[in-house]
Design a protein around this motif. Structure first.
Motif, PDB file in Angstrom:
ATOM      1  N   ASN A   1       0.832  -1.208   0.000  1.00 26.43           N
ATOM      2  CA  ASN A   1       0.000   0.000   0.000  1.00 26.43           C
ATOM      3  C   ASN A   1       0.865   1.255   0.000  1.00 26.43           C
ATOM      4  O   ASN A   1       0.530   2.244  -0.664  1.00 26.43           O
TER       5      ASN A   1
ATOM      6  N   GLN B   1      -7.922   1.311  -0.705  1.00 25.07           N
ATOM      7  CA  GLN B   1      -9.252   1.636  -0.194  1.00 25.07           C
ATOM      8  C   GLN B   1      -9.424   3.152  -0.152  1.00 25.07           C
ATOM      9  O   GLN B   1      -8.618   3.865   0.445  1.00 25.07           O
TER      10      GLN B   1
ATOM     11  N   GLU C   1     -11.506   4.937   1.432  1.00 23.30           N
ATOM     12  CA  GLU C   1     -11.743   5.474   2.776  1.00 23.30           C
ATOM     13  C   GLU C   1     -10.437   5.822   3.491  1.00 23.30           C
ATOM     14  O   GLU C   1     -10.355   6.799   4.235  1.00 23.30           O
ATOM     15  N   GLU C   2      -9.397   5.035   3.240  1.00 23.28           N
ATOM     16  CA  GLU C   2      -8.118   5.240   3.923  1.00 23.28           C
ATOM     17  C   GLU C   2      -7.188   6.154   3.142  1.00 23.28           C
ATOM     18  O   GLU C   2      -6.342   6.835   3.725  1.00 23.28           O
ATOM     19  N   TYR C   3      -7.355   6.184   1.841  1.00 21.59           N
ATOM     20  CA  TYR C   3      -6.399   6.915   0.996  1.00 21.59           C
ATOM     21  C   TYR C   3      -7.079   8.006   0.168  1.00 21.59           C
ATOM     22  O   TYR C   3      -6.674   8.278  -0.957  1.00 21.59           O
TER      23      TYR C   3
END
Length: 377
Positions: free
Chosen positions: A176, A200, A202-204
Motif C-alpha cells: 500500500n 481503499q 476510505e483510507e487513501y
C-alpha cells in the motif's frame, strides 16, 4: 483480522479504458520481437468503457517480428492480443514508437515494453504487485498446509494464524505504501488509475484527490477521467466526519422509515440483499454485534437491494435480523442509494455516530465489533 479469515486475492491486470478528445495525425507504431512464435496473428484493440474495439492486425513473421501502424489518436488503455488468454495491456498515446519483446506463448507474463512512458510505468506496477501478491500467496499456502495437517486442532491453528498474521499484514502495508508513492509521483499518468484500484478510498482519499487533480489537469476531456473525478467528488462528500445522506424507504409493513429517525443512536447503515451470498455469510457477524451492543445505544438500518418482497422478508427471518429498521425500494442496483452512497458491491456498510455523521465504512466481522467497542465504552 486473523490470517485464517483473510481471503487472498491473486493479482490481475486492471483493464481500464480512458480517452482524450485531443487528436493527432501521427498515429502509433508498434514493433515487436517474440520468441517461440509460429506465425501467429496479433491484434491491437482499444479498451473503451463500452466494449473492446478492434483497431489493427499484424502477422508475426518467421523471425518472430511484427509491425503495427495504427491511427491511434486517444491516450488510454489498449490490448495487444494473440488470444483471449494471451495478451498484454498497454497505455498508449498518439505518436509513440513502441518496442515489445516477449514469449509468444505467454505474452502477458514475459513482455517488456519501451517507447511508451505510461506503458513502462504500468509494467513496473504490475511487476511489483505480482511479487507482493506471490509473497502473500506463499504465506496463505503455508497456513493452509498447516491447517490440513492440524485438522481440527483449533489451538494450534490459532497459534499458527497469529504467527503468520504479522508478516502477512506487513506485506499489505508495504505494498500500500508503494502504491501510494507510485501514484503521488505519477499523478497525471493513466498507470496510476490501475494502482489506485488497489487502495481503499476510505483510507487513501487524499491520494485519490491528488490523482484526480493531476489527471483533470492533463486530460480534462477524457470520459474516464471525468468519471473518476465524479467518483472522487462523491467520496469527498461521504468522507469521515461528513453527514450521511438521508434515506427514506418503506419497511416490510409498507410504512416509510427515514434514516434520520434513528438519530441519537450509533447506527450501522447496512446495504445487503437476500440473493447476495457474501451478505448472508456476513449476517451472523452483524447479528452478533447487534446483540452485544444494542443495550448501549447501537442500532442497524438495513437497506436491501432486493427485487422480491417475499424473499426479502424470508431472509430477514431466517438470518435472525431482529432489529426493526429494514427498508427497500425493490429497485435492485437501480436504487438511488447505490449512487448516493457510491458503492459497487455488497455487503457494504457505513457506521454513523449519534449525530448522523460518518465515522467508519465497510466494517466486517471482528472489525465491526472492535469499532463498536471503541466508541461504545
Amino acid at each position: 483480522m486473523k490470517l485464517k479469515n483473510i481471503l487472498l486475492l491473486l493479482p490481475f491486470t486492471v483493464l481500464l479504458a480512458c480517452s482524450n478528445t485531443g487528436t493527432s495525425s501521427t498515429g502509433l507504431e508498434i514493433k515487436g520481437t517474440l520468441t517461440n512464435a509460429h506465425g501467429e496473428k496479433i491484434y491491437l484493440e482499444q479498451l473503451t468503457p463500452e466494449a473492446v474495439k478492434p483497431l489493427d492486425t499484424a502477422q508475426v513473421n518467421e523471425k518472430g517480428e511484427f509491425t503495427i501502424d495504427s491511427p491511434v489518436t486517444e491516450a488510454g488503455f489498449y490490448r495487444l492480443r494473440i488470444s483471449d488468454k494471451n495478451f498484454v495491456t498497454l497505455i498508449l498515446d498518439a505518436g509513440e514508437k513502441v518496442m515489445i519483446t516477449g514469449d509468444a506463448q505467454d505474452l502477458g507474463n514475459t513482455y517488456t515494453v519501451k517507447g511508451s512512458p505510461d506503458s513502462e510505468l504500468f509494467w513496473q506496477l504490475n511487476q511489483r504487485s505480482a511479487t507482493n501478491y506471490r509473497q502473500r500467496d506463499s504465506l496463505q499456502k503455508a497456513f493452509q498446509a498447516f491447517v490440513n495437517v492440524a485438522r481440527m486442532d483449533s489451538v494450534r491453528i490459532d497459534s499458527m494464524s497469529n504467527a503468520l498474521e504479522k508478516p502477512y499484514m506487513n506485506l499489505i502495508a508495504e505494498h500500500n505504501k508503494y502504491l501510494q508513492n507510485f501514484i503521488e509521483k505519477n499523478s497525471s499518468s493513466f498507470a496510476s488509475l490501475a494502482a489506485i484500484q488497489q487502495l481503499q478510498v476510505e483510507e487513501y482519499l487524499p491520494t485519490y484527490v491528488k490523482l484526480d487533480e493531476g489527471l483533470m489537469k492533463k486530460y480534462p476531456n477524457s470520459a474516464y477521467v471525468k468519471s473518476f473525478h465524479n467518483t472522487v467528488l462523491s467520496q469527498k462528500k461521504l468522507g469521515l466526519g461528513s453527514e450521511a445522506p438521508e434515506i427514506s424507504m418503506n419497511t416490510p409493513e409498507d410504512k416509510p422509515l427515514a434514516l434520520t429517525s434513528l438519530r441519537g443512536k450509533v447506527v450501522l447503515v447496512d446495504f445487503w440483499a437476500s440473493w447476495c451470498g457474501p451478505c448472508r455469510a456476513e449476517n451472523p457477524n452483524v447479528v452478533r454485534a447487534y446483540n452485544k451492543y444494542k443495550s448501549k445505544g447501537f442500532d442497524i438500518y438495513s437497506v436491501s437491494l432486493d427485487k422480491d418482497k417475499d424473499k426479502w422478508i424470508a431472509a430477514i427471518q431466517k438470518d435472525g435480523l431482529a432489529w426493526k429498521s429494514h427498508v427497500s425500494d425493490f429497485k435492485h442496483w437501480q436504487s438511488p442509494v447505490v449512487q448516493l452512497y457510491n458503492f459497487s458491491g455488497i455487503p457494504y456498510n457505513v457506521l454513523l455516530d449519534k449525530k448522523g455523521n460518518i465515522i467508519a465504512k465497510n466494517l466486517r466481522g471482528e472489525d465491526l465489533e472492535k469499532k463498536l467497542a471503541e466508541i461504545l465504552k
